[in-house]
Design an enzyme around this catalytic site. Structure first.
Site, mmCIF file in Angstrom:
data_model
loop_
_atom_site.group_PDB
_atom_site.id
_atom_site.type_symbol
_atom_site.label_atom_id
_atom_site.label_comp_id
_atom_site.label_asym_id
_atom_site.label_seq_id
_atom_site.Cartn_x
_atom_site.Cartn_y
_atom_site.Cartn_z
ATOM 1 N N GLY A 87 -47.586 0.642 2.753
ATOM 2 C CA GLY A 87 -47.237 1.868 2.025
ATOM 3 C C GLY A 87 -45.753 1.917 1.707
ATOM 4 O O GLY A 87 -44.967 1.114 2.203
ATOM 5 N N ARG A 90 -39.803 2.932 1.730
ATOM 6 C CA ARG A 90 -38.423 3.217 1.271
ATOM 7 C C ARG A 90 -38.420 3.515 -0.230
ATOM 8 O O ARG A 90 -37.449 3.231 -0.924
ATOM 9 C CB ARG A 90 -37.533 2.032 1.571
ATOM 10 C CG ARG A 90 -38.127 0.762 1.015
ATOM 11 C CD ARG A 90 -37.265 -0.399 1.156
ATOM 12 N NE ARG A 90 -38.091 -1.586 0.955
ATOM 13 C CZ ARG A 90 -37.634 -2.793 0.915
ATOM 14 N NH1 ARG A 90 -36.378 -2.997 1.043
ATOM 15 N NH2 ARG A 90 -38.446 -3.808 0.737
ATOM 16 N N LYS A 110 -36.276 3.557 -5.309
ATOM 17 C CA LYS A 110 -36.406 2.613 -4.187
ATOM 18 C C LYS A 110 -35.091 2.657 -3.402
ATOM 19 O O LYS A 110 -34.008 2.564 -3.993
ATOM 20 C CB LYS A 110 -36.648 1.218 -4.764
ATOM 21 C CG LYS A 110 -37.204 0.225 -3.781
ATOM 22 C CD LYS A 110 -37.728 -0.985 -4.550
ATOM 23 C CE LYS A 110 -37.932 -2.188 -3.692
ATOM 24 N NZ LYS A 110 -38.288 -3.362 -4.462
ATOM 25 N N GLY A 123 -35.578 3.217 5.360
ATOM 26 C CA GLY A 123 -35.890 3.774 4.042
ATOM 27 C C GLY A 123 -34.821 3.505 3.003
ATOM 28 O O GLY A 123 -34.887 4.014 1.882
ATOM 29 N N ARG A 173 -37.107 2.151 -10.494
ATOM 30 C CA ARG A 173 -37.994 1.135 -11.045
ATOM 31 C C ARG A 173 -39.000 1.775 -11.992
ATOM 32 O O ARG A 173 -39.552 2.831 -11.706
ATOM 33 C CB ARG A 173 -38.714 0.445 -9.896
ATOM 34 C CG ARG A 173 -39.663 -0.637 -10.317
ATOM 35 C CD ARG A 173 -39.963 -1.578 -9.193
ATOM 36 N NE ARG A 173 -40.719 -0.953 -8.113
ATOM 37 C CZ ARG A 173 -41.057 -1.592 -7.003
ATOM 38 N NH1 ARG A 173 -40.688 -2.832 -6.818
ATOM 39 N NH2 ARG A 173 -41.753 -1.002 -6.070
ATOM 40 N N ASP A 266 -49.745 -7.048 -1.229
ATOM 41 C CA ASP A 266 -49.086 -5.760 -1.499
ATOM 42 C C ASP A 266 -47.990 -5.907 -2.547
ATOM 43 O O ASP A 266 -47.473 -4.902 -3.043
ATOM 44 C CB ASP A 266 -48.509 -5.152 -0.210
ATOM 45 C CG ASP A 266 -47.610 -6.116 0.536
ATOM 46 O OD1 ASP A 266 -48.080 -7.209 0.861
ATOM 47 O OD2 ASP A 266 -46.441 -5.777 0.775
ATOM 48 N N ASN A 267 -47.632 -7.148 -2.885
ATOM 49 C CA ASN A 267 -46.630 -7.369 -3.923
ATOM 50 C C ASN A 267 -47.261 -7.918 -5.196
ATOM 51 O O ASN A 267 -46.587 -8.530 -6.022
ATOM 52 C CB ASN A 267 -45.554 -8.330 -3.417
ATOM 53 C CG ASN A 267 -44.765 -7.741 -2.263
ATOM 54 O OD1 ASN A 267 -44.645 -6.520 -2.145
ATOM 55 N ND2 ASN A 267 -44.235 -8.587 -1.406
HETATM 56 P P1 AMP Z 1 -41.614 -5.710 1.071
HETATM 57 O O1 AMP Z 1 -41.357 -6.836 1.978
HETATM 58 O O2 AMP Z 1 -40.382 -5.234 0.394
HETATM 59 O O3 AMP Z 1 -42.728 -5.920 0.125
HETATM 60 O O4 AMP Z 1 -42.041 -4.489 2.024
HETATM 61 C C1 AMP Z 1 -43.114 -4.539 2.927
HETATM 62 C C2 AMP Z 1 -43.281 -3.202 3.600
HETATM 63 O O5 AMP Z 1 -42.130 -2.889 4.399
HETATM 64 C C3 AMP Z 1 -43.460 -2.022 2.656
HETATM 65 O O6 AMP Z 1 -44.362 -1.154 3.259
HETATM 66 C C4 AMP Z 1 -42.077 -1.425 2.584
HETATM 67 O O7 AMP Z 1 -42.102 -0.080 2.220
HETATM 68 C C5 AMP Z 1 -41.595 -1.620 4.021
HETATM 69 N N1 AMP Z 1 -40.129 -1.653 4.106
HETATM 70 C C6 AMP Z 1 -39.323 -2.677 3.745
HETATM 71 N N2 AMP Z 1 -38.031 -2.353 3.964
HETATM 72 C C7 AMP Z 1 -37.994 -1.098 4.474
HETATM 73 C C8 AMP Z 1 -36.959 -0.206 4.903
HETATM 74 N N3 AMP Z 1 -35.686 -0.530 4.820
HETATM 75 N N4 AMP Z 1 -37.342 0.996 5.370
HETATM 76 C C9 AMP Z 1 -38.633 1.338 5.461
HETATM 77 N N5 AMP Z 1 -39.648 0.554 5.071
HETATM 78 C C10 AMP Z 1 -39.343 -0.661 4.576
HETATM 79 MG MG MG Z 2 -43.391 -4.938 -1.373
#
Ligand code: AMP
Ligand code: MG
Length: 505
Positions: A87, A90, A110, A123, A173, A266-267
Site C-alpha cells: 500500500g 509515502r 509522493k 513516509g 506523479r 506492486d510496481n
Molecule cells: P517501493 O520499493 O518504492 O516500490 O515500495 C514498496 C513499499 O514500501 C510500498 O508500500 C511503499 O509505500 C513502502 N515504502 C517505501 N519507502 C517508504 C517510506 N519512506 N515510508 C513509508 N513507506 C515506504
Molecule cells: Mg512501489
C-alpha cells in the site's frame, strides 16, 4: 481554484484505500515544474508568479477544493515473495482530473508523509531520488516509452534520515491510474471476489472503455464504476488489453536500453506505464545480464530478463482473475492460459520487429531474427555500446557505401564485415527508407547513468538548476541533435563498473 479534482477511486469503498492527509512540511519551495505537462492537463498556474502557491499545493500543505486524499491498498510479489500488505506508505492520491481530450489522470504526491500503510517508514522522500524520477520519466516520455510523469518537485526544507540526513522533497506523479497487479492481488489474497469485480470494472472503464460492461439501471448506486458487475468475457477482454499494453511497454524498454530494476508486481501498472522509478538505470554496452540495482542480488530483473518477468507478473494477474472467469478453477484456467501463450508470442514477435526497425527493416522476413541475434551476440562479445552502435550504423548508412560494400563482397573472413554485408543486402532496396526508420527508432541520446548522477550531484551541491534544465532540454528531444546533445552522448569511460542504484524515493 486552478484544479478541478475529484477522487473516483475513493468511491470504490473502504476496502480499497484509506483516507489520509498529507503531512505539512516546514518551508516548501518549488524546484521543478513541468510546464508542458501542466498545460496538457489544463492546470493553469502562472510561473513564476504562482511558484509559492504551487509549492503549497504540491507539497501537500494546502489542498485543492474537493480533493479527498487517499492512500491506496495493494499487495505484491517482491523478488518473487508475496507480501499481502503493502500500500501507499509515502504517497497520497489527491484525486483525478480530466484533460481537454476527456482523458482521466491521477494526481499523486509522493514523499508526502505517513499513512495507514507506512509500517516503519517515515513516509518521506529524499530530494535526489525525486529529481532523478523527474529526469528519468521525462526522458522516457520523450523517447516514446509509456510512462507515468512528474508534474513537480517541491523541496520540503526538512531533512529525511536514511544512512545520513538528506534534504527532503515531495514529487507529484501523474499516471493514467495507480492500479497495479498488486492491487488485484490484495483482494485475491483475501478472497474478496466482490472487490475484484469492482476493481476490474473500474479499471475497464478507466483504461479500456471500448470493452462494453453490462449496464445496470440501479439508481441506488451513485456511480457506475463502483458496481461489481463484469461478465467473464469482460474479464478476458480486460486481460487481453492489459497484455497488449505490457507488450508495448517491455518492447519500448528494450528498444532504449532501460532497466527498471524492481519489477515487483506492486510496481507493475495495469495501464502499461513505467512506474516506480527507484533503482532504474540505462544500459551502456550491450549485455543481457546487465543489472545495477543494489537490492537485485540474484539479477532477477536484469535487462534481458524483463520480458520473462513481465510474463511471470501477468501470470500472477491471471491468478487473481480466475474466480471472475468461472467458478470451476480448471475451466477458468483453460480459458485464460491461451492468452498467456499468445502474450509470450506477441512479446517475441514485437521484440524482433522492434529490433529489425532499429536496423531500418520495416517488416520481419525470414533471416531477420538471425540477423538481429548475430548482431547482439557480436555486440555483447565486443562490449559495444547499445545506443551509440545504432546511431553510428545509421550515420554511416548511405547508398554509395552500401553499393560499394556489396560490389566488393568477396567472401570476407571478418565476422563484422560478413554481418554488414548481410544487413546491407537486406536493406539495399531502399536505403533512404531504412535510414529514416533507423533515425526514428534509435535515440541520439539517453539519460546515461553517469550524466544523471553528475547532474544530481552538482544540482544538490550548488542548488543551481541550470545544468539540470540544460540536460532536460536535450533529453526532451532525444531523436535530434540539438546544441548540447553532444555533451551527453558519451558512454562512461569505466563502463559504469561498480555503479549501483537504490530504491530511493
Ligand atoms: P517501493 O520499493 O518504492 O516500490 O515500495 C514498496 C513499499 O514500501 C510500498 O508500500 C511503499 O509505500 C513502502 N515504502 C517505501 N519507502 C517508504 C517510506 N519512506 N515510508 C513509508 N513507506 C515506504
Ligand atoms: Mg512501489
Amino acid at each position: 481554484m486552478p484544479l478541478n479534482i475529484s477522487n473516483s477511486y475513493l468511491k470504490l469503498g473502504a476496502a480499497f484505500s484509506q483516507q489520509s492527509l498529507p503531512s505539512p512540511v516546514v518551508s516548501p519551495e518549488l524546484l521543478l515544474w513541468n510546464l508542458p505537462l501542466a498545460k496538457s492537463l489544463g492546470i493553469k498556474f502562472a510561473v513564476p508568479e504562482d511558484n509559492d502557491l504551487i509549492a503549497q499545493y504540491f507539497s501537500g500543505n494546502r489542498l485543492f477544493e474537493r480533493s479527498e486524499p487517499i492512500a491506496q491498498a495493494y499487495s505484491g510479489h517482491q523478488f518473487g515473495h508475496f507480501n499481502p500488505q503493502l500500500g501507499d506508505g509515502r504517497a497520497h492520491l489527491l484525486g483525478d482530473i480530466k484533460d481537454e481530450n476527456g482523458n482521466v489522470w491521477d494526481i499523486q504526491l509522493k514523499g508526502s508523509g505517513t499513512s495507514h500503510f507506512s509500517r516503519s517508514g517515515d513516509g518521506r522522500c529524499a530530494l535526489g531520488p525525486a529529481l532523478r524520477e523527474f529526469i528519468m520519466s521525462e526522458a522516457m516520455f520523450a523517447l516514446g516509452v509509456p510512462t507515468t510523469r512528474c508534474l513537480s518537485v517541491v523541496a520540503t526544507g526538512q531533512a529525511v534520515y536514511r544512512e545520513q540526513a538528506l534534504p527532503g522533497a515531495v514529487v507529484t506523479r501523474v499516471a493514467a491510474s495507480h492500479i497495479r497487479v498488486g492491487t488485484f492481488q490484495f483482494f485475491a489474497a483475501r478472497g474478496d471476489v466482490e472487490s475484484l469485480k469492482k476493481l476490474t470494472r473500474f479499471a475497464v472503464q478507466r483504461h479500456f472503455p471500448e470493452i462494453t460492461v453490462p449496464v445496470i439501471d440501479d439508481t441506488s448506486v451513485n456511480t457506475d464504476t463502483c458496481l461489481d458487475v463484469v461478465s467473464s468475457e469482460n474479464v478476458l477482454d480486460f486481460f487481453a488489453a492489459v497484455l497488449n499494453k505490457q507488450v508495448k511497454l517491455i518492447v519500448s524498454w528494450l528498444r532504449v536500453g532501460f532497466i527498471h530494476g524492481v519489477m515487483n508486481t506492486d510496481n507493475t501498472a495495469i495501464s502499461g506505464e513505467t512506474i516506480d522509478y527507484g533503482p532504474c538505470a540505462m544500459m551502456n554496452h550491450y549485455h543481457s545480464d546487465t543489472v545495477f540495482s543494489s537490492i537485485d542480488r540474484n539479477a532477477r530483473y536484469a535487462f534481458g530478463n524483463q520480458s520473462s518477468i513481465m510474463q511471470w507478473n501477468m501470470a500472477r494477474l491471471a491468478d487473481c482473475l480466475l474466480p471472475l472467469i468461472d467458478d470451476d478453477e480448471n475451466v477458468a484456467l483453460a480459458k485464460i492460459e491461451p492468452f498467456l501463450k499468445q502474450f509470450a508470442n506477441d512479446l517475441q514477435y514485437s521484440y524482433y520487429l522492434m529490433m529489425a526497425n532499429k536496423l531500418g527493416i520495416s517488416d520481419l522476413c525470414e533471416g531477420d531474427v538471425e540477423l538481429v541475434n548475430d548482431l547482439l551476440k557480436f555486440m555483447q562479445e565486443k562490449g559495444m555500446d547499445y545506443t551509440q552502435s545504432f546511431v553510428t550504423l545509421a550515420a554511416n548508412l548511405n547508398q554509395a557505401t552500401v553499393d560499394k560494400v556489396l560490389v566488393n563482397d568477396e567472401g570476407s573472413e571478418d565476422e563484422w564485415q560478413q554481418w554488414l554485408v548481410r544487413w546491407y543486402e537486406r536493406i539495399a532496396d531502399d536505403v533512404n527508407a531504412a535510414k529514416k526508420l533507423m533515425l526514428q527508432t534509435n535515440p541520439q541520446v539517453i539519460p546515461r547513468n553517469h550524466h544523471v548522477e553528475a547532474i544530481l550531484a552538482t544540482t544538490q551541491a550548488t542548488g543551481d538548476l541550470t545544468n539540470l534544465d540544460e540536460f532536460l532540454t536535450v533529453l526532451q528531444q532525444p531523436y535530434e541533435e540539438v546544441d548540447n546533445t553532444y555533451l551527453y552522448q558519451d558512454a562512461p569511460r569505466d563502463g559504469d563498473i561498480g555503479y549501483k542504484t537504490f530504491c530511493g524515493t
